[in-house]
Motif scaffolding. Structure first.
Motif, PDB file in Angstrom:
ATOM      1  N   THR A   1       2.053  10.228  13.708  1.00 25.69           N
ATOM      2  CA  THR A   1       0.679  10.097  14.197  1.00 25.69           C
ATOM      3  C   THR A   1      -0.031   8.807  13.798  1.00 25.69           C
ATOM      4  N   ASP A   2       0.510   8.058  12.843  1.00 22.82           N
ATOM      5  CA  ASP A   2      -0.153   6.837  12.393  1.00 22.82           C
ATOM      6  C   ASP A   2       0.637   5.619  12.869  1.00 22.82           C
TER       7      ASP A   2
ATOM      8  N   ALA B   1      -8.484   5.534   3.761  1.00 17.34           N
ATOM      9  CA  ALA B   1      -8.475   6.568   4.791  1.00 17.34           C
ATOM     10  C   ALA B   1      -7.047   7.027   5.079  1.00 17.34           C
ATOM     11  N   MET B   2      -6.097   6.091   5.058  1.00 13.60           N
ATOM     12  CA  MET B   2      -4.701   6.468   5.263  1.00 13.60           C
ATOM     13  C   MET B   2      -4.228   7.388   4.144  1.00 13.60           C
ATOM     14  N   TYR B   3      -4.581   7.046   2.910  1.00 14.57           N
ATOM     15  CA  TYR B   3      -4.157   7.909   1.800  1.00 14.57           C
ATOM     16  C   TYR B   3      -4.840   9.270   1.880  1.00 14.57           C
ATOM     17  N   GLU B   4      -6.101   9.282   2.258  1.00 13.27           N
ATOM     18  CA  GLU B   4      -6.816  10.554   2.371  1.00 13.27           C
ATOM     19  C   GLU B   4      -6.155  11.437   3.426  1.00 13.27           C
ATOM     20  N   ARG B   5      -5.709  10.821   4.524  1.00 12.40           N
ATOM     21  CA  ARG B   5      -5.033  11.602   5.562  1.00 12.40           C
ATOM     22  C   ARG B   5      -3.700  12.132   5.052  1.00 12.40           C
TER      23      ARG B   5
ATOM     24  N   THR C   1      -3.488  -3.220   2.098  1.00 12.20           N
ATOM     25  CA  THR C   1      -4.435  -4.199   2.644  1.00 12.20           C
ATOM     26  C   THR C   1      -3.716  -5.475   3.042  1.00 12.20           C
ATOM     27  N   ALA C   2      -2.823  -5.946   2.169  1.00 11.17           N
ATOM     28  CA  ALA C   2      -2.055  -7.161   2.464  1.00 11.17           C
ATOM     29  C   ALA C   2      -1.159  -6.966   3.683  1.00 11.17           C
TER      30      ALA C   2
END
Length: 331
Positions: free
Chosen positions: A97-98, A299-303, A290-291
């Motif tokens: 999904t990402d 937000a990716m980690y939270e998901r 980020t790099a």
């Protein structure tokens, strides 16, 4: 297919199942020639072998080329949990999904992920029972990955020793403990003979592995064969868990029968280690993401964390880590 694993490991048994089922469900139209125990490509070579077409299938560990997989190293942020099924599910769902997470494998590596392979919690083996974080202070411990920084946070001395060399290092006293290994890897390496007191320090998952196919190979397959493979991929995680339960329980029996023990740190000790480590691993991962061009790594980690929690409380609510089952048997 190239693997650095033995076919007797839980992951090896699951890959064998996948291969045999693929041949069966395609009525023999697709066959796979398997090469185990790094007999064709070493662990550090399999990623390139799948990518450049020397092999069509392989089990890839991102940890051998970590700079190429900054997003996949999301699993190195400690204390998420110890549910192997939930980790596998969360990674597979994130891949599906990402776009950025999937692109790290497909667009940048030319590799199609069949399934991520979750790992149980990272364990430590010693010559004596260990119940406190303070034991690590001043001790030399075989370590890799985030476990290196975790040790340093509590005054330990990490030693970068290859897994095959760990037995001799323990036997000669070069290290006083080995860390970052899982239950059903300890006994095949005979490490329970030189460090049979196994404990879970509560750090949780420390890595993941990946069952992969060359993207070019995937794109060359018919829709019918792709559909069969997708069915197998969906069944892969639960097959892995069944095999892991069996191999972990066999390892536990060997450890206990040889006079060893199995335990887990209590919550107070885990919190002590968590406080010592702080948020450095999360900051490190956010910097890498980020790099890599991710606009909102948090937000990716939270998901990812949310997917993990959902799987842990639903489909894999009954999962019990092998070390926990083993500790119960040893009481």
């Amino acid at each position: 297919m190239a693997s650095f694993l033995s076919p007797t490991t839980a992951q090896g048994q699951t890959i064998t199942w996948w291969v045999e089922e693929l041949e069966k469900r395609t009525d023999g139209k697709v066959t796979v020639e398997t090469f185990w125990d790094a007999s064709l490509l070493g662990a550090e070579e399999i990623r390139d072998g799948v990518r450049d077409g020397r092999v069509e299938l392989g089990n890839v560990s991102y940890a051998y080329t970590p700079s190429d997989f900054p997003l996949s190293s999301i699993v190195e942020v400690p204390f998420l949990g110890d549910n192997m099924g939930a980790q596998t599910s969360a990674l597979n769902e994130l891949y599906a999904t990402d776009e950025a997470f999937r692109a790290e494998w497909e667009d940048k590596q030319g590799i199609k992920v069949m399934s991520f392979v979750g790992v149980p919690p990272a364990l430590t083996g010693t010559k004596e029972p260990v119940t406190t974080v303070d034991w690590y202070t001043g001790k030399t411990v075989r370590a890799s990955g985030f476990f290196v920084k975790a040790l340093e946070a509590v005054g330990g001395n990490p030693a970068a020793i290859a897994v095959p060399e760990t037995y001799e290092a323990m036997r000669t006293g070069t290290v006083e403990a080995y860390g970052g290994l899982i239950l059903d890897v300890i006994t095949p390496l005979s490490l329970h003979e030189v460090g049979g007191h196994i404990h879970d320090p509560g750090l949780g998952h420390y890595a993941s592995s990946t069952w992969t196919m060359s993207l070019d190979t995937w794109n060359s397959l018919s829709p019918q064969v792709q559909g069969i493979i997708e069915e197998l991929n969906a069944e892969f995680p639960n097959q892995l868990l069944r095999n892991a339960e069996r191999t972990e329980d066999e390892a536990c029996t060997q450890i206990l029968d040889s006079g060893g023990s199995a335990s887990k740190f209590d919550e107070a000790e885990i919190q002590k280690w968590k406080a010592a480590i702080g948020d450095a691993p999360m900051k490190d991962w956010i910097a890498k993401a980020t790099a890599a061009g991710v606009a909102d790594p948090a937000a990716m980690y939270e998901r990812f964390s949310g997917l993990y929690t959902s799987a842990q409380s639903a489909e894999y609510a009954d999962y019990v880590p092998g070390i926990e089952r083993c500790a119960g048997r040893g009481r």
